[in-house]
Design an enzyme around this catalytic site. Structure first.
Site, short mmCIF file in Angstrom:
data_model
loop_
_atom_site.label_atom_id
_atom_site.label_comp_id
_atom_site.label_asym_id
_atom_site.label_seq_id
_atom_site.Cartn_x
_atom_site.Cartn_y
_atom_site.Cartn_z
N LYS A 1 0.82 -1.22 0.00
CA LYS A 1 0.00 0.00 0.00
C LYS A 1 0.86 1.28 0.00
CE LYS A 1 -3.93 -2.19 2.34
NZ LYS A 1 -4.93 -2.06 3.44
N TYR B 1 -12.59 -1.80 -3.63
CA TYR B 1 -13.09 -1.98 -2.26
C TYR B 1 -14.61 -1.89 -2.16
CZ TYR B 1 -8.43 -1.96 -0.10
OH TYR B 1 -7.15 -2.28 0.31
N ASN C 1 -1.91 0.27 6.80
CA ASN C 1 -1.38 -1.00 7.31
C ASN C 1 -0.56 -1.78 6.28
OD1 ASN C 1 -3.52 -1.82 5.79
ND2 ASN C 1 -4.58 -2.93 7.41
N HIS D 1 -2.20 -5.53 1.63
CA HIS D 1 -3.51 -6.16 1.47
C HIS D 1 -3.29 -7.59 1.02
CE1 HIS D 1 -7.52 -7.09 -0.15
NE2 HIS D 1 -6.85 -7.62 -1.16
N GLU E 1 -9.99 -10.46 -7.40
CA GLU E 1 -9.03 -9.36 -7.24
C GLU E 1 -7.88 -9.47 -8.24
OE1 GLU E 1 -10.09 -8.71 -2.50
OE2 GLU E 1 -8.09 -9.47 -3.03
P1 ATP Z 1 -7.05 -6.15 3.59
O1 ATP Z 1 -8.43 -6.38 3.01
O2 ATP Z 1 -6.48 -4.80 3.22
O3 ATP Z 1 -6.12 -7.26 3.34
P2 ATP Z 1 -8.07 -6.93 6.12
O4 ATP Z 1 -8.78 -8.02 5.40
O5 ATP Z 1 -7.16 -7.28 7.26
O6 ATP Z 1 -7.17 -6.07 5.15
P3 ATP Z 1 -10.58 -5.49 6.04
O7 ATP Z 1 -11.53 -5.63 7.17
O8 ATP Z 1 -10.84 -6.21 4.77
O9 ATP Z 1 -9.11 -5.84 6.60
O10 ATP Z 1 -10.43 -3.94 5.75
C1 ATP Z 1 -9.87 -3.49 4.53
C2 ATP Z 1 -8.92 -2.36 4.81
O11 ATP Z 1 -9.66 -1.25 5.28
C3 ATP Z 1 -7.89 -2.61 5.91
O12 ATP Z 1 -6.74 -3.27 5.46
C4 ATP Z 1 -7.56 -1.21 6.36
O13 ATP Z 1 -6.62 -0.58 5.48
C5 ATP Z 1 -8.89 -0.50 6.22
N1 ATP Z 1 -9.59 -0.48 7.51
C6 ATP Z 1 -10.19 -1.52 8.14
N2 ATP Z 1 -10.74 -1.15 9.31
C7 ATP Z 1 -10.47 0.18 9.43
C8 ATP Z 1 -10.76 1.17 10.42
N3 ATP Z 1 -11.44 0.86 11.52
N4 ATP Z 1 -10.31 2.44 10.19
C9 ATP Z 1 -9.63 2.76 9.06
N5 ATP Z 1 -9.34 1.87 8.09
C10 ATP Z 1 -9.74 0.61 8.27
MG MG Z 2 -9.94 -7.69 3.62
#
Ligand code: ATP
Ligand code: MG
Length: 140
Positions: A11, A51, A114, A117, A128
């Protein structure tokens, strides 16, 4: 366990800090093979499309703003049990909860920024990969 493919992104918070190589090395050390890779600066519209599953979540706008704020490296990873393996090496969504030695523990700044992804299931991995790559760009 079968050989799988999964979709990964490095990212903008990580590309900005010049961590593409360091993060890719952690993926490779975990036994994953990069079979497609390119650097993209996604538009807001591309981020919203990618997303779309999260569009009702309160962080959707922040997430799409962040993901279109700089370059991202999109990759296809291949290996045994690649989807779960990638999630394991990534660590928990919130770096504060991520296990020691995971990419998010080592490199991520916050739950939003973070660093990586990874797809969460075979169906999302296929979808994806297709969103970012044509068949001939994936070279196993
Ligand atoms: P990813 O899909 O990016 O691999 P993930 O599956 O661990 O991560 P998801 O729940 O799918 O997490 O959320 C997608 C992305 O949205 C997260 O990686 C993060 O960047 C963002 N995100 C999730 N929760 C929050 C939050 N509470 N505040 C801000 N951003 C968030
Ligand atoms: Mg996810």
């Amino acid at each position: 366990m079968a050989i799988e493919r999964t979709f990964s992104m490095i990212k903008p918070d990580a590309t900005r800090r010049n961590l593409t190589g360091a993060i890719t090395a952690m993926l490779e050390e975990a036994g994953l093979r990069v079979v497609a890779s390119k650097r993209v600066w996604m538009s807001r519209r591309e981020a919203e499309g990618f997303y779309a599953v999260h569009k009702e979540r309160p962080f959707f706008d922040e997430l799409c703003e962040f993901m279109s704020s700089g370059p991202t490296v999109v990759q296809v990873l291949e290996g045994e049990n690649a989807i779960a393996k990638n999630r394991e090496v990534m660590g928990a969504t919130n770096p504060a909860d991520a296990a020691d030695g995971t990419i998010r523990k080592v490199h991520a700044r916050s739950i939003g920024e973070n660093s990586v992804h990874g797809s969460d299931a075979p169906a999302t991995a296929a979808q994806e990969i297709k969103y970012w790559f044509s068949d001939i760009e994936v070279v196993g």
